[in-house]
Design a protein around this motif. Structure first.
Motif, PDB file in Angstrom:
ATOM      1  N   PRO A  51      45.601  33.321  47.067  1.00  0.00           N
ATOM      2  CA  PRO A  51      47.017  33.090  47.378  1.00  0.00           C
ATOM      3  C   PRO A  51      47.844  32.554  46.207  1.00  0.00           C
ATOM      4  N   ASP A  52      47.205  31.937  45.228  1.00  0.00           N
ATOM      5  CA  ASP A  52      47.926  31.408  44.066  1.00  0.00           C
ATOM      6  C   ASP A  52      48.092  32.452  42.962  1.00  0.00           C
ATOM      7  N   GLY A  53      47.615  33.668  43.204  1.00  0.00           N
ATOM      8  CA  GLY A  53      47.732  34.732  42.215  1.00  0.00           C
ATOM      9  C   GLY A  53      46.560  34.808  41.255  1.00  0.00           C
ATOM     10  N   GLY A  54      45.570  33.942  41.424  1.00  0.00           N
ATOM     11  CA  GLY A  54      44.384  33.991  40.574  1.00  0.00           C
ATOM     12  C   GLY A  54      43.633  35.289  40.786  1.00  0.00           C
ATOM     13  N   GLU A  55      43.187  35.881  39.704  1.00  0.00           N
ATOM     14  CA  GLU A  55      42.482  37.157  39.770  1.00  0.00           C
ATOM     15  C   GLU A  55      40.974  36.937  39.880  1.00  0.00           C
ATOM     16  N   HIS A  56      40.344  37.710  40.754  1.00  0.00           N
ATOM     17  CA  HIS A  56      38.900  37.629  40.974  1.00  0.00           C
ATOM     18  C   HIS A  56      38.329  39.043  40.973  1.00  0.00           C
ATOM     19  N   ARG A  57      37.029  39.126  40.726  1.00  0.00           N
ATOM     20  CA  ARG A  57      36.314  40.407  40.755  1.00  0.00           C
ATOM     21  C   ARG A  57      34.966  40.198  41.436  1.00  0.00           C
ATOM     22  N   LEU A  58      34.422  41.255  42.000  1.00  0.00           N
ATOM     23  CA  LEU A  58      33.106  41.154  42.637  1.00  0.00           C
ATOM     24  C   LEU A  58      32.047  40.762  41.614  1.00  0.00           C
ATOM     25  N   SER A  59      32.235  41.151  40.355  1.00  0.00           N
ATOM     26  CA  SER A  59      31.266  40.791  39.316  1.00  0.00           C
ATOM     27  C   SER A  59      31.208  39.281  39.083  1.00  0.00           C
ATOM     28  N   ASP A  60      32.204  38.543  39.552  1.00  0.00           N
ATOM     29  CA  ASP A  60      32.162  37.078  39.466  1.00  0.00           C
ATOM     30  C   ASP A  60      30.994  36.514  40.269  1.00  0.00           C
ATOM     31  N   HIS A  61      30.457  37.323  41.178  1.00  0.00           N
ATOM     32  CA  HIS A  61      29.380  36.891  42.070  1.00  0.00           C
ATOM     33  C   HIS A  61      28.033  37.501  41.699  1.00  0.00           C
ATOM     34  N   GLN A  62      27.925  38.009  40.472  1.00  0.00           N
ATOM     35  CA  GLN A  62      26.668  38.623  40.015  1.00  0.00           C
ATOM     36  C   GLN A  62      25.500  37.675  40.280  1.00  0.00           C
ATOM     37  N   GLY A  63      24.407  38.201  40.800  1.00  0.00           N
ATOM     38  CA  GLY A  63      23.233  37.392  41.117  1.00  0.00           C
ATOM     39  C   GLY A  63      23.245  36.862  42.544  1.00  0.00           C
ATOM     40  N   LYS A  64      24.283  37.203  43.297  1.00  0.00           N
ATOM     41  CA  LYS A  64      24.427  36.731  44.676  1.00  0.00           C
ATOM     42  C   LYS A  64      24.671  37.939  45.578  1.00  0.00           C
ATOM     43  N   ALA A  65      23.933  38.028  46.680  1.00  0.00           N
ATOM     44  CA  ALA A  65      24.177  39.084  47.664  1.00  0.00           C
ATOM     45  C   ALA A  65      25.484  38.764  48.383  1.00  0.00           C
TER      46      ALA A  65
END
Length: 180
Positions: A51-65
């Motif tokens: 909600p604050d406009g911060g950008e995220h990607r699924l690769s941020d969770h590498q190593g986690k199902a």
């Protein structure tokens, strides 16, 4: 009762025999979660936001199902399954697993906040795919849509429509998905 015992035993056996990230789709379907096999390929790394406009990607969770769920505030089945997803995240969320619920399309922040408060969703992050770029990458054509992703970032399974994510079947799926 006997049917549930047999089903739970089959799911537990499948969890013990499965390779890391493999899910017994037949047992899941028998337990009421209509998963289809994923393509086994690496998932999209298209950004989504908070909600604050911060950008995220699924690769941020590498190593986690991951259990990735696309939903919307206007989608009644989505709203119905969100408390179960919250419960699943509370039970299994951590170092090896996370539930990511991403509001796809136009979902006013006030409507999301109101729904989260009313449904007492306290374990799920608020994530947004306002332009539906990530949802399009996954071929999402209806909501809710759920994609299971292994710790290496590959699509394991997917499902269109709601599920009972706080059920014993869902617990067995997560156990299989996070098996070493």
């Amino acid at each position: 009762m006997l049917r549930m015992l047999i089903l739970y035993t089959a799911l537990a056996a499948g969890a013990n025999m499965a390779m890391a990230g493999e899910v017994d789709l037949d047992a899941a379907r028998a337990g009421g979660i209509e998963l289809a096999a994923g393509d086994g390929k690496p998932v999209s790394d298209t950004p989504y936001t908070d909600p604050d406009g911060g950008e995220h990607r699924l690769s941020d969770h590498q190593g986690k199902a991951l259990l990735l769920n696309f939903w919307a505030t206007w989608c009644a089945p989505c709203r119905e399954e969100m408390p179960a997803l919250n419960a699943l995240e509370k039970q299994f969320g951590g170092e090896d697993f996370a539930v990511l619920t991403i509001a796809a399309g136009r979902n006013p922040p006030k409507a999301i906040d109101k729904f989260y408060a009313e449904a007492e969703l306290d374990a799920l992050p608020i994530l947004l795919d306002s332009r539906q770029a990530l949802a399009r990458d996954f071929g999402v054509v209806a909501l809710p849509a759920t994609i299971l992703i292994d710790a290496e970032g590959n699509e394991v399974a997917r499902m269109m429509g709601p599920a009972e994510w706080d059920s014993e079947t869902a617990q067995a799926i997560v156990t299989q998905l996070t098996a070493p």
